[in-house]
Design an enzyme around this catalytic site. Structure first.
Site, PDB file in Angstrom:
ATOM      1  N   GLU A 214       0.819  -1.218   0.000  1.00 23.24           N
ATOM      2  CA  GLU A 214       0.000   0.000   0.000  1.00 23.24           C
ATOM      3  C   GLU A 214       0.852   1.268   0.000  1.00 23.24           C
ATOM      4  OE1 GLU A 214      -3.177   0.025   2.841  1.00 23.24           O
ATOM      5  OE2 GLU A 214      -3.997  -1.881   2.161  1.00 23.24           O
TER       6      GLU A 214
ATOM      7  N   GLU B 138      -5.274  -8.803   1.013  1.00 22.92           N
ATOM      8  CA  GLU B 138      -5.987  -8.397   2.226  1.00 22.92           C
ATOM      9  C   GLU B 138      -7.454  -8.159   1.904  1.00 22.92           C
ATOM     10  OE1 GLU B 138      -4.698  -5.118   4.645  1.00 22.92           O
ATOM     11  OE2 GLU B 138      -2.574  -5.566   4.296  1.00 22.92           O
TER      12      GLU B 138
END
Length: 311
Positions: A125, A237
């Site tokens: 991320e 995720e």
């Protein structure tokens, strides 16, 4: 139910990985040791209703020593497969040590380690944290796509002459980062796989009730698959919290977490898609504001989950 993205993803999968994300510290910042990782990996493997045998890591560095993260010998002792992570948002000097410890793990543990590796993720991320949304949410320091492309090249060079050569090298980011191809197209072409983090619970500009969560997740996934240039898309995720604040129409509860798991995880598992769920345990020893952990609190993590994880 069968989804367009799943058909494409399943076609690229050889043997699907099913596991959890594992941070390098507990929720109070205490650094995990080998025995801690072993307890977690064994709890996941022996979970009532479903056995989870893979671990996604975020770093190769053991925080208290600067050496190889002790999740590696724990994975070897528990026969847990690994999606490795190299932290890429702390600058070149820290990344140099990530690469150093990747090589050290090969030298120290050999094929007992490398045979467990299913992929290497350069960052997590990092691009999201540079976007307006990431900045507004105080997500922390990130890294640009150009920086990540360079880091990917450095990892390719580092593994070229060792037994990690040929393992897929990718990057993990949010679904909406990947679909912003004007910003990330070069990164897409630089990697071997795209790791996707997607949480309908947090997509509070949409009608994100639990009744719509499944369709939101797979729409996100379809959008990434459409821009992936034919490369594998792995689910790195996703999950639904058992407690936390309401996000627009998304209500955190054990019941809704189970519904989301049944609708999303079971669909991914049935289609042989590499999936690392969030998460086994995130409330040990301190409960965060939003709790996703399906195992509940306790040491070792309980093997009886808070909701039914069979499919």
């Amino acid at each position: 139910m069968r989804f367009t993205s799943l058909v494409a993803l399943a076609a690229t999968a050889f043997a699907a990985e099913q596991g959890f994300n594992y941070g390098a510290t507990f929720s109070d910042g205490t650094i995990k040791k080998q025995a801690d990782f072993e307890r977690e990996f064994n709890s996941a493997k022996n979970m009532a209703g479903h056995s989870f045998t893979s671990a996604r890591l975020y770093t190769m560095i053991q925080g208290d020593t600067g050496g190889v993260i002790e999740a590696i010998p724990a994975a070897i002792s528990t026969n847990t497969s690994l999606l490795l992570g190299l932290w890429a948002s702390a600058g070149q000097q820290t990344f140099n040590n990530e690469v150093t410890q990747l090589g050290q793990a090969v030298a120290q543990y050999g094929s007992a380690f490398t045979d467990l590796v299913v992929g290497i993720s350069v960052g997590s991320e990092d691009v999201y944290r540079t976007t307006d949304i990431g900045i507004a949410s105080n997500a922390g320091t990130g890294a640009s796509p150009d920086a990540l492309i360079e880091y990917v090249a450095q990892v390719r060079l580092a593994v070229h002459d060792n037994s990690l050569f040929g393992k897929p090298i990718g990057h993990v980011d949010t679904y909406n980062v990947w679909t912003n191809t004007s910003y990330t197209q070069g990164l897409i072409y630089a990697v071997d796989f795209l790791g996707v983090d997607a949480y309908p619970y947090y997509e509070n500009t949409k009608s994100n009730s639990i009744d719509n969560a499944q369709s939101i997740f797979f729409a996100d996934l379809d959008a990434v698959t459409a821009v992936a240039a034919g490369k594998p898309v792995w689910i790195t995720e996703t999950g639904w919290p058992i407690s936390g604040p309401t996000e627009n129409q998304a209500v955190a509860s054990v019941q809704n977490a189970e519904t989301y798991y049944k609708d999303v995880a079971c669909s991914l598992f049935s289609e042989n898609v590499n999936t690392w769920w969030f998460t086994l345990q995130d409330q040990q020893p301190v409960a965060p504001a939003v709790i996703f952990g399906l195992a509940g609190a306790g040491t070792p993590p309980p093997t009886t989950p808070l909701y039914d994880v069979s499919c």
